[in-house]
Design an enzyme around this catalytic site. Structure first.
Site, PDB file in Angstrom:
ATOM      1  N   ASP A   1      80.364  -7.914 -12.888  1.00 41.63           N
ATOM      2  CA  ASP A   1      81.737  -8.310 -12.372  1.00 41.63           C
ATOM      3  C   ASP A   1      82.492  -7.075 -12.147  1.00 41.63           C
ATOM      4  OD1 ASP A   1      83.439  -9.536 -10.803  1.00 41.63           O
ATOM      5  OD2 ASP A   1      84.253 -10.688 -12.186  1.00 41.63           O
TER       6      ASP A   1
ATOM      7  N   ASN B   1      84.299 -10.250  -0.832  1.00 42.76           N
ATOM      8  CA  ASN B   1      85.732 -10.068  -0.758  1.00 42.76           C
ATOM      9  C   ASN B   1      86.222  -8.705  -0.247  1.00 42.76           C
ATOM     10  OD1 ASN B   1      85.225  -8.989  -3.416  1.00 42.76           O
ATOM     11  ND2 ASN B   1      86.906  -9.909  -4.077  1.00 42.76           N
TER      12      ASN B   1
ATOM     13  N   LEU C   1      82.171  -3.796  -4.337  1.00 40.32           N
ATOM     14  CA  LEU C   1      81.945  -2.288  -3.908  1.00 40.32           C
ATOM     15  C   LEU C   1      83.230  -2.022  -3.056  1.00 40.32           C
ATOM     16  CD1 LEU C   1      78.107  -1.756  -3.287  1.00 40.32           C
ATOM     17  CD2 LEU C   1      79.649  -1.074  -5.103  1.00 40.32           C
TER      18      LEU C   1
ATOM     19  N   GLY D   1      90.501  -7.655 -12.651  1.00 45.48           N
ATOM     20  CA  GLY D   1      89.370  -6.977 -12.263  1.00 45.48           C
ATOM     21  C   GLY D   1      89.156  -5.653 -13.147  1.00 45.48           C
TER      22      GLY D   1
ATOM     23  N   HIS E   1      76.393  -9.234  -9.376  1.00 42.10           N
ATOM     24  CA  HIS E   1      78.004  -9.234  -9.149  1.00 42.10           C
ATOM     25  C   HIS E   1      78.735  -8.014  -9.220  1.00 42.10           C
ATOM     26  CE1 HIS E   1      80.985 -12.522  -9.797  1.00 42.10           C
ATOM     27  NE2 HIS E   1      81.831 -11.427  -9.354  1.00 42.10           N
TER      28      HIS E   1
HETATM   29  O1  DOR Z   1      88.823 -10.227 -12.111  1.00 41.51           O
HETATM   30  C1  DOR Z   1      88.097 -10.303 -10.946  1.00 41.51           C
HETATM   31  N1  DOR Z   1      88.169  -9.529 -10.002  1.00 41.51           N
HETATM   32  N2  DOR Z   1      87.657 -11.527 -10.708  1.00 41.51           N
HETATM   33  C2  DOR Z   1      87.138 -11.963  -9.523  1.00 41.51           C
HETATM   34  O2  DOR Z   1      86.907 -13.071  -9.377  1.00 41.51           O
HETATM   35  C3  DOR Z   1      87.590 -11.117  -8.516  1.00 41.51           C
HETATM   36  C4  DOR Z   1      87.692  -9.613  -8.769  1.00 41.51           C
HETATM   37  C5  DOR Z   1      88.018  -8.789  -7.682  1.00 41.51           C
HETATM   38  O3  DOR Z   1      87.712  -8.913  -6.430  1.00 41.51           O
HETATM   39  O4  DOR Z   1      88.864  -7.733  -8.046  1.00 41.51           O
END
Ligand code: DOR
Length: 439
Positions: free
Chosen positions: A310, A100, A69, A329, A66
Protein backbone atom coordinates in the site's frame (compact mmCIF):
# COMPACT_ATOMS: atom_id res chain seq x y z
CA UNK A 1 23.83 -8.83 -23.06
CA UNK A 2 25.16 -11.78 -21.05
CA UNK A 3 25.42 -11.53 -17.27
CA UNK A 4 26.83 -14.20 -15.03
CA UNK A 5 25.44 -14.26 -11.50
CA UNK A 6 28.17 -16.19 -9.80
CA UNK A 7 27.86 -18.45 -6.81
CA UNK A 8 24.56 -17.33 -5.28
CA UNK A 9 22.00 -19.26 -3.24
CA UNK A 10 19.34 -19.64 -5.93
CA UNK A 11 15.67 -20.10 -5.01
CA UNK A 12 14.77 -23.12 -7.17
CA UNK A 13 11.75 -25.45 -7.02
CA UNK A 14 13.89 -27.58 -4.66
CA UNK A 15 14.65 -24.72 -2.26
CA UNK A 16 17.86 -22.70 -2.04
CA UNK A 17 20.73 -24.24 -4.01
CA UNK A 18 24.17 -22.81 -4.52
CA UNK A 19 24.46 -22.16 -8.25
CA UNK A 20 25.66 -19.92 -11.03
CA UNK A 21 23.11 -18.33 -13.33
CA UNK A 22 23.68 -17.11 -16.82
CA UNK A 23 21.26 -14.41 -17.87
CA UNK A 24 21.15 -13.95 -21.62
CA UNK A 25 18.60 -12.23 -23.87
CA UNK A 26 16.45 -11.50 -20.85
CA UNK A 27 16.16 -15.14 -19.80
CA UNK A 28 17.72 -17.34 -17.17
CA UNK A 29 19.51 -19.84 -19.32
CA UNK A 30 21.60 -22.12 -17.25
CA UNK A 31 22.31 -22.98 -13.73
CA UNK A 32 25.46 -24.97 -13.41
CA UNK A 33 28.51 -25.68 -11.34
CA UNK A 34 31.27 -23.50 -12.75
CA UNK A 35 34.14 -25.31 -11.08
CA UNK A 36 33.08 -28.73 -12.35
CA UNK A 37 32.89 -27.89 -16.01
CA UNK A 38 35.88 -26.43 -17.73
CA UNK A 39 33.92 -25.73 -20.92
CA UNK A 40 31.71 -23.51 -18.88
CA UNK A 41 34.70 -21.75 -17.38
CA UNK A 42 35.29 -20.23 -20.78
CA UNK A 43 31.95 -18.57 -20.38
CA UNK A 44 33.39 -16.30 -17.73
CA UNK A 45 35.56 -14.73 -20.37
CA UNK A 46 32.71 -14.32 -22.81
CA UNK A 47 30.07 -12.63 -20.64
CA UNK A 48 29.55 -8.86 -20.52
CA UNK A 49 29.28 -8.73 -16.76
CA UNK A 50 29.96 -10.96 -13.78
CA UNK A 51 28.12 -10.29 -10.54
CA UNK A 52 29.67 -11.98 -7.49
CA UNK A 53 26.79 -13.39 -5.45
CA UNK A 54 28.69 -15.06 -2.61
CA UNK A 55 26.48 -15.20 0.49
CA UNK A 56 23.62 -13.66 -1.48
CA UNK A 57 20.17 -15.12 -2.19
CA UNK A 58 18.78 -14.91 -5.73
CA UNK A 59 14.99 -14.90 -5.90
CA UNK A 60 12.34 -13.99 -8.48
CA UNK A 61 11.51 -10.29 -8.11
CA UNK A 62 8.75 -9.47 -5.64
CA UNK A 63 5.23 -8.68 -6.86
CA UNK A 64 3.22 -5.93 -5.14
CA UNK A 65 -0.47 -5.79 -6.04
CA UNK A 66 -1.10 -2.55 -4.14
CA UNK A 67 0.96 0.51 -5.05
CA UNK A 68 0.01 4.16 -5.56
CA UNK A 69 2.19 5.69 -8.27
CA UNK A 70 0.28 9.02 -8.35
CA UNK A 71 0.80 9.64 -12.05
CA UNK A 72 -1.02 10.97 -14.00
CA UNK A 73 -2.28 13.80 -11.84
CA UNK A 74 -0.23 14.02 -8.65
CA UNK A 75 3.37 13.95 -9.85
CA UNK A 76 4.55 16.09 -6.90
CA UNK A 77 3.83 13.08 -4.66
CA UNK A 78 5.37 10.43 -6.93
CA UNK A 79 5.93 9.70 -10.61
CA UNK A 80 5.94 6.41 -12.43
CA UNK A 81 9.70 6.90 -12.77
CA UNK A 82 10.38 7.50 -9.07
CA UNK A 83 7.84 4.93 -7.87
CA UNK A 84 9.27 2.20 -10.08
CA UNK A 85 12.82 3.16 -9.04
CA UNK A 86 11.68 2.73 -5.45
CA UNK A 87 10.21 -0.65 -6.37
CA UNK A 88 13.45 -1.73 -8.02
CA UNK A 89 15.37 -0.74 -4.92
CA UNK A 90 12.99 -2.77 -2.79
CA UNK A 91 13.48 -5.92 -4.90
CA UNK A 92 10.16 -5.62 -6.74
CA UNK A 93 10.00 -6.38 -10.46
CA UNK A 94 6.21 -6.15 -10.91
CA UNK A 95 3.93 -3.69 -9.17
CA UNK A 96 0.25 -2.98 -9.72
CA UNK A 97 -0.80 0.65 -9.75
CA UNK A 98 -3.95 1.72 -7.95
CA UNK A 99 -6.36 3.86 -9.94
CA UNK A 100 -6.80 6.93 -7.69
CA UNK A 101 -4.99 9.11 -10.22
CA UNK A 102 -6.25 11.86 -12.51
CA UNK A 103 -7.72 11.06 -14.98
CA UNK A 104 -9.06 7.99 -13.19
CA UNK A 105 -8.75 4.93 -15.43
CA UNK A 106 -12.49 4.42 -15.82
CA UNK A 107 -12.33 4.40 -19.62
CA UNK A 108 -9.72 3.13 -22.03
CA UNK A 109 -8.99 6.68 -23.14
CA UNK A 110 -8.13 7.69 -19.55
CA UNK A 111 -6.15 4.51 -18.92
CA UNK A 112 -4.09 5.16 -22.05
CA UNK A 113 -2.66 8.32 -20.45
CA UNK A 114 -1.18 6.13 -17.71
CA UNK A 115 -0.15 3.32 -20.06
CA UNK A 116 1.85 5.81 -22.17
CA UNK A 117 3.77 7.06 -19.11
CA UNK A 118 4.40 3.47 -17.99
CA UNK A 119 5.75 2.65 -21.44
CA UNK A 120 8.02 5.70 -21.36
CA UNK A 121 9.24 5.84 -17.76
CA UNK A 122 8.74 2.62 -15.80
CA UNK A 123 11.97 0.80 -14.87
CA UNK A 124 10.11 -2.27 -13.58
CA UNK A 125 6.86 -3.83 -14.79
CA UNK A 126 3.66 -1.98 -13.93
CA UNK A 127 0.20 -3.45 -14.34
CA UNK A 128 -2.54 -0.87 -13.71
CA UNK A 129 -5.93 -1.35 -12.13
CA UNK A 130 -9.10 -0.05 -13.69
CA UNK A 131 -11.66 1.63 -11.48
CA UNK A 132 -14.89 -0.05 -10.49
CA UNK A 133 -16.87 3.17 -10.79
CA UNK A 134 -16.78 5.94 -13.37
CA UNK A 135 -15.18 8.39 -10.92
CA UNK A 136 -13.36 5.92 -8.68
CA UNK A 137 -15.37 7.31 -5.80
CA UNK A 138 -17.21 4.21 -4.60
CA UNK A 139 -20.54 5.77 -5.53
CA UNK A 140 -20.86 6.71 -9.21
CA UNK A 141 -22.08 4.37 -11.96
CA UNK A 142 -19.91 1.47 -13.12
CA UNK A 143 -16.76 2.24 -15.13
CA UNK A 144 -16.43 0.91 -18.65
CA UNK A 145 -15.10 -2.35 -17.29
CA UNK A 146 -15.37 -4.29 -20.53
CA UNK A 147 -13.12 -2.01 -22.58
CA UNK A 148 -10.62 -1.74 -19.71
CA UNK A 149 -10.54 -5.45 -19.03
CA UNK A 150 -7.73 -6.57 -21.40
CA UNK A 151 -5.35 -3.92 -20.03
CA UNK A 152 -5.86 -4.08 -16.29
CA UNK A 153 -4.92 -6.45 -13.50
CA UNK A 154 -8.33 -6.19 -11.87
CA UNK A 155 -10.89 -3.59 -10.80
CA UNK A 156 -10.68 -1.49 -7.64
CA UNK A 157 -11.79 1.88 -6.27
CA UNK A 158 -8.97 1.73 -3.73
CA UNK A 159 -9.03 4.67 -1.36
CA UNK A 160 -12.83 4.37 -1.32
CA UNK A 161 -15.19 1.60 -0.29
CA UNK A 162 -18.10 0.77 -2.57
CA UNK A 163 -20.88 2.31 -0.52
CA UNK A 164 -23.94 0.44 -1.73
CA UNK A 165 -24.60 -3.26 -1.92
CA UNK A 166 -26.38 -2.84 -5.25
CA UNK A 167 -23.34 -1.16 -6.83
CA UNK A 168 -20.99 -3.88 -5.56
CA UNK A 169 -23.39 -6.53 -6.80
CA UNK A 170 -23.43 -4.99 -10.29
CA UNK A 171 -19.63 -4.71 -10.27
CA UNK A 172 -19.20 -8.34 -9.25
CA UNK A 173 -21.60 -9.56 -11.95
CA UNK A 174 -19.64 -7.63 -14.58
CA UNK A 175 -16.23 -8.70 -13.22
CA UNK A 176 -17.32 -12.33 -13.25
CA UNK A 177 -18.50 -12.03 -16.85
CA UNK A 178 -15.11 -10.57 -17.79
CA UNK A 179 -13.15 -13.17 -15.76
CA UNK A 180 -11.64 -10.49 -13.53
CA UNK A 181 -11.14 -10.08 -9.78
CA UNK A 182 -12.81 -7.33 -7.74
CA UNK A 183 -10.19 -5.85 -5.38
CA UNK A 184 -11.94 -4.01 -2.59
CA UNK A 185 -10.93 -1.28 -0.21
CA UNK A 186 -13.52 -2.00 2.47
CA UNK A 187 -14.69 1.10 4.28
CA UNK A 188 -18.25 1.94 5.20
CA UNK A 189 -18.27 5.72 5.31
CA UNK A 190 -21.39 5.84 7.48
CA UNK A 191 -19.33 4.26 10.29
CA UNK A 192 -16.30 6.57 10.09
CA UNK A 193 -17.48 9.40 12.35
CA UNK A 194 -14.64 11.64 11.10
CA UNK A 195 -12.06 9.33 12.65
CA UNK A 196 -8.47 9.27 11.47
CA UNK A 197 -6.66 6.76 13.71
CA UNK A 198 -7.84 3.48 15.24
CA UNK A 199 -10.64 3.80 17.72
CA UNK A 200 -8.62 2.34 20.58
CA UNK A 201 -6.62 3.14 23.67
CA UNK A 202 -4.30 5.67 22.00
CA UNK A 203 -7.14 7.66 20.43
CA UNK A 204 -8.99 7.80 23.76
CA UNK A 205 -6.00 8.81 25.85
CA UNK A 206 -4.74 11.43 23.36
CA UNK A 207 -8.09 12.99 22.47
CA UNK A 208 -8.25 11.81 18.84
CA UNK A 209 -11.30 10.71 16.85
CA UNK A 210 -11.17 6.99 16.17
CA UNK A 211 -12.02 4.82 13.15
CA UNK A 212 -13.88 1.79 14.42
CA UNK A 213 -13.12 -1.72 13.20
CA UNK A 214 -16.66 -2.22 11.94
CA UNK A 215 -16.12 0.40 9.22
CA UNK A 216 -13.91 -2.28 7.62
CA UNK A 217 -15.39 -5.64 8.50
CA UNK A 218 -19.04 -4.74 7.84
CA UNK A 219 -18.16 -4.30 4.17
CA UNK A 220 -15.92 -7.38 4.10
CA UNK A 221 -18.90 -9.35 5.42
CA UNK A 222 -21.29 -7.85 2.84
CA UNK A 223 -18.91 -8.50 -0.04
CA UNK A 224 -18.00 -12.03 0.97
CA UNK A 225 -21.71 -12.87 1.02
CA UNK A 226 -22.14 -11.29 -2.43
CA UNK A 227 -19.09 -13.09 -3.83
CA UNK A 228 -20.41 -16.36 -2.45
CA UNK A 229 -23.84 -15.86 -3.97
CA UNK A 230 -22.55 -14.62 -7.32
CA UNK A 231 -19.44 -16.78 -7.72
CA UNK A 232 -17.26 -13.71 -8.30
CA UNK A 233 -13.54 -13.79 -7.54
CA UNK A 234 -13.01 -11.25 -4.78
CA UNK A 235 -9.89 -9.90 -3.04
CA UNK A 236 -9.80 -7.71 0.07
CA UNK A 237 -7.18 -4.93 0.24
CA UNK A 238 -5.09 -4.14 3.33
CA UNK A 239 -6.97 -6.22 5.91
CA UNK A 240 -6.43 -4.64 9.33
CA UNK A 241 -8.96 -6.09 11.79
CA UNK A 242 -9.35 -9.40 13.62
CA UNK A 243 -13.00 -9.55 12.57
CA UNK A 244 -12.12 -9.31 8.86
CA UNK A 245 -9.60 -12.14 9.26
CA UNK A 246 -12.26 -14.31 10.89
CA UNK A 247 -14.87 -13.56 8.20
CA UNK A 248 -12.38 -14.42 5.44
CA UNK A 249 -11.22 -17.57 7.25
CA UNK A 250 -14.80 -18.80 7.54
CA UNK A 251 -15.56 -17.91 3.91
CA UNK A 252 -12.52 -19.80 2.67
CA UNK A 253 -13.70 -22.75 4.72
CA UNK A 254 -16.97 -22.65 2.75
CA UNK A 255 -15.07 -22.54 -0.56
CA UNK A 256 -15.80 -18.90 -1.40
CA UNK A 257 -13.40 -17.46 -4.02
CA UNK A 258 -11.99 -14.85 -1.66
CA UNK A 259 -8.36 -13.86 -1.11
CA UNK A 260 -6.81 -10.98 0.78
CA UNK A 261 -3.67 -9.06 1.54
CA UNK A 262 -2.32 -7.22 4.52
CA UNK A 263 0.63 -4.81 4.70
CA UNK A 264 3.86 -4.94 6.73
CA UNK A 265 2.86 -2.14 9.12
CA UNK A 266 -0.25 -3.97 10.33
CA UNK A 267 1.85 -7.04 11.17
CA UNK A 268 4.63 -5.22 12.97
CA UNK A 269 2.97 -2.21 14.62
CA UNK A 270 -0.21 -1.49 16.56
CA UNK A 271 -1.86 1.67 17.88
CA UNK A 272 0.41 1.39 20.92
CA UNK A 273 3.26 2.45 18.60
CA UNK A 274 1.50 5.63 17.42
CA UNK A 275 3.20 8.99 17.70
CA UNK A 276 1.87 12.45 16.95
CA UNK A 277 3.36 12.40 13.45
CA UNK A 278 1.87 12.04 9.98
CA UNK A 279 4.16 9.14 9.20
CA UNK A 280 2.01 6.99 11.50
CA UNK A 281 -1.20 7.76 9.60
CA UNK A 282 -2.62 5.49 6.96
CA UNK A 283 -5.99 4.05 6.02
CA UNK A 284 -6.94 1.63 7.42
CA UNK A 285 -5.16 2.75 10.58
CA UNK A 286 -2.74 0.82 12.82
CA UNK A 287 -5.15 -1.26 14.92
CA UNK A 288 -4.95 -2.79 18.38
CA UNK A 289 -2.57 -5.50 19.59
CA UNK A 290 -5.29 -8.19 19.29
CA UNK A 291 -5.85 -7.25 15.64
CA UNK A 292 -2.15 -7.50 14.98
CA UNK A 293 -2.05 -10.95 16.59
CA UNK A 294 -5.02 -12.06 14.46
CA UNK A 295 -3.28 -10.86 11.30
CA UNK A 296 -0.17 -12.82 12.21
CA UNK A 297 -2.28 -15.92 12.82
CA UNK A 298 -3.92 -15.19 9.46
CA UNK A 299 -0.65 -15.29 7.56
CA UNK A 300 0.47 -18.37 9.46
CA UNK A 301 -2.62 -20.41 8.61
CA UNK A 302 -3.04 -19.10 5.04
CA UNK A 303 -6.16 -17.00 5.62
CA UNK A 304 -4.14 -14.00 4.50
CA UNK A 305 -2.77 -14.87 1.09
CA UNK A 306 -0.26 -12.17 0.29
CA UNK A 307 1.57 -9.08 1.47
CA UNK A 308 1.30 -5.76 -0.32
CA UNK A 309 2.86 -2.45 0.67
CA UNK A 310 0.00 0.00 0.00
CA UNK A 311 2.86 2.35 -0.95
CA UNK A 312 1.04 5.69 -0.75
CA UNK A 313 3.43 8.66 -1.08
CA UNK A 314 2.47 12.24 -0.29
CA UNK A 315 4.36 15.53 -0.27
CA UNK A 316 6.63 16.33 2.67
CA UNK A 317 4.60 19.34 3.78
CA UNK A 318 1.34 17.35 3.50
CA UNK A 319 2.65 14.68 5.84
CA UNK A 320 4.05 17.21 8.32
CA UNK A 321 0.59 18.15 9.62
CA UNK A 322 0.32 15.56 12.41
CA UNK A 323 -2.17 12.76 12.92
CA UNK A 324 -5.37 14.70 12.40
CA UNK A 325 -4.42 16.88 9.44
CA UNK A 326 -2.00 14.79 7.37
CA UNK A 327 -3.40 12.78 4.45
CA UNK A 328 -3.65 8.99 4.86
CA UNK A 329 -0.74 7.03 3.44
CA UNK A 330 2.83 5.92 4.01
CA UNK A 331 5.51 4.64 1.65
CA UNK A 332 6.50 0.99 1.69
CA UNK A 333 8.37 -0.24 -1.36
CA UNK A 334 11.88 0.45 -0.09
CA UNK A 335 11.49 -0.98 3.39
CA UNK A 336 8.91 -3.78 3.12
CA UNK A 337 11.29 -6.69 2.68
CA UNK A 338 13.74 -5.63 5.42
CA UNK A 339 10.90 -4.95 7.84
CA UNK A 340 9.24 -8.30 7.09
CA UNK A 341 12.43 -10.33 7.09
CA UNK A 342 13.63 -8.82 10.36
CA UNK A 343 10.36 -8.93 12.24
CA UNK A 344 8.79 -12.12 10.93
CA UNK A 345 11.53 -14.45 9.66
CA UNK A 346 14.33 -13.58 12.07
CA UNK A 347 11.85 -13.87 14.94
CA UNK A 348 10.66 -17.29 13.70
CA UNK A 349 7.08 -16.16 13.15
CA UNK A 350 7.15 -17.42 9.55
CA UNK A 351 9.85 -19.08 7.45
CA UNK A 352 11.71 -17.36 4.63
CA UNK A 353 9.96 -19.76 2.27
CA UNK A 354 6.57 -18.57 3.52
CA UNK A 355 7.58 -14.91 3.26
CA UNK A 356 8.69 -15.42 -0.34
CA UNK A 357 5.38 -17.08 -1.17
CA UNK A 358 3.50 -14.12 0.36
CA UNK A 359 5.58 -11.72 -1.76
CA UNK A 360 5.90 -13.68 -5.01
CA UNK A 361 4.00 -16.94 -5.46
CA UNK A 362 0.65 -15.94 -4.00
CA UNK A 363 0.06 -12.79 -6.11
CA UNK A 364 1.21 -14.66 -9.22
CA UNK A 365 -1.29 -17.45 -8.59
CA UNK A 366 -4.22 -15.26 -7.66
CA UNK A 367 -3.92 -12.81 -10.53
CA UNK A 368 -2.90 -15.36 -13.16
CA UNK A 369 0.52 -13.83 -13.72
CA UNK A 370 2.22 -17.20 -14.22
CA UNK A 371 3.84 -17.59 -17.60
CA UNK A 372 5.77 -14.37 -17.74
CA UNK A 373 6.47 -14.64 -14.01
CA UNK A 374 7.89 -17.43 -11.89
CA UNK A 375 7.67 -17.99 -8.19
CA UNK A 376 10.90 -20.04 -8.25
CA UNK A 377 13.95 -19.71 -10.47
CA UNK A 378 13.89 -22.13 -13.36
CA UNK A 379 15.76 -22.46 -16.61
CA UNK A 380 14.22 -20.44 -19.42
CA UNK A 381 12.28 -18.09 -17.16
CA UNK A 382 12.17 -14.35 -17.73
CA UNK A 383 15.06 -12.85 -15.78
CA UNK A 384 13.07 -10.72 -13.32
CA UNK A 385 15.30 -11.23 -10.30
CA UNK A 386 16.37 -9.74 -6.99
CA UNK A 387 19.69 -10.52 -5.33
CA UNK A 388 19.26 -10.32 -1.59
CA UNK A 389 21.74 -9.67 1.19
CA UNK A 390 20.09 -11.18 4.25
CA UNK A 391 22.95 -10.53 6.67
CA UNK A 392 23.96 -6.87 6.71
CA UNK A 393 22.23 -4.83 9.40
CA UNK A 394 21.30 -1.27 8.57
CA UNK A 395 19.09 1.59 9.72
CA UNK A 396 16.13 2.60 7.55
CA UNK A 397 16.70 6.20 6.50
CA UNK A 398 13.84 7.59 4.43
CA UNK A 399 16.04 10.48 3.26
CA UNK A 400 17.83 7.95 1.04
CA UNK A 401 14.59 6.69 -0.56
CA UNK A 402 14.28 6.92 -4.33
CA UNK A 403 10.54 7.44 -3.86
CA UNK A 404 9.43 11.06 -3.59
CA UNK A 405 7.52 10.00 -0.48
CA UNK A 406 9.58 9.86 2.71
CA UNK A 407 6.91 9.14 5.27
CA UNK A 408 7.19 5.78 7.04
CA UNK A 409 6.77 4.72 10.65
CA UNK A 410 9.83 2.50 10.12
CA UNK A 411 12.23 5.41 9.73
CA UNK A 412 15.15 4.75 12.07
CA UNK A 413 14.40 1.03 12.51
CA UNK A 414 17.35 -1.39 12.64
CA UNK A 415 16.74 -4.13 10.06
CA UNK A 416 18.44 -6.66 7.84
CA UNK A 417 17.60 -8.13 4.43
CA UNK A 418 17.67 -6.00 1.29
CA UNK A 419 18.10 -6.21 -2.46
CA UNK A 420 21.60 -5.35 -3.65
CA UNK A 421 20.69 -5.76 -7.31
CA UNK A 422 17.38 -5.99 -9.14
CA UNK A 423 16.99 -7.14 -12.72
CA UNK A 424 14.03 -6.91 -15.10
CA UNK A 425 14.07 -8.86 -18.37
CA UNK A 426 17.77 -9.46 -17.74
CA UNK A 427 18.54 -5.76 -17.49
CA UNK A 428 19.96 -4.42 -14.22
CA UNK A 429 17.53 -1.75 -12.99
CA UNK A 430 18.97 -1.23 -9.52
CA UNK A 431 22.43 -1.72 -8.03
CA UNK A 432 23.13 -0.85 -4.43
CA UNK A 433 25.49 2.09 -4.16
CA UNK A 434 24.82 3.45 -7.66
CA UNK A 435 23.90 7.12 -7.83
CA UNK A 436 20.27 7.60 -8.81
CA UNK A 437 20.13 11.17 -7.54
CA UNK A 438 19.11 12.66 -10.87
CA UNK A 439 16.28 10.26 -11.56
O1 DOR B 1 -3.46 5.21 3.49
C1 DOR B 1 -3.97 5.16 2.39
N1 DOR B 1 -3.56 5.93 1.38
N2 DOR B 1 -5.00 4.33 2.21
C2 DOR B 1 -5.71 4.33 1.09
O2 DOR B 1 -6.62 3.55 0.98
C3 DOR B 1 -5.42 5.29 0.01
C4 DOR B 1 -4.03 5.71 0.07
C5 DOR B 1 -3.72 6.91 -0.79
O3 DOR B 1 -4.09 6.92 -1.97
O4 DOR B 1 -3.05 7.82 -0.30
Amino acid sequence: MKTLLKNGMVYTPCGFEQKNLLVEDGKVFLSFDLEADSAVNKLEASVDKIVACDNKYIVPGFVDVHVHLREPGFFYKETIKTGTMAGARGGYTTICSMPNVNPAPATLEALKVQLDIIERDAVIKVIPYGTITSRGDGRSRLADMEELSPYVLAFSDDGKGIQSKELMEAAMIEAKRLGKVIVAHCEDESLLHNGYIHDGEYARSHGHRGISSDSEWVQVMRDVQLAEALGCRYHVCHVSTAESVEIIRAAKGRGVGVTCETAPHYLVLSDADLREEGRFKMNPPLRGAADRAALIAGIQDGTIDMLATDHAPHGEEEKSRGLEKSPFGIVGLECAFPVLYTNLVKRHIITLDKLLDLLIGAPIRRFNLAGPRNSRIEEGMTADLAILDLDTEFTIDSKTFLSKGKSTPFDGARVQGHSVLTMVDGKIVYTEGADYANN
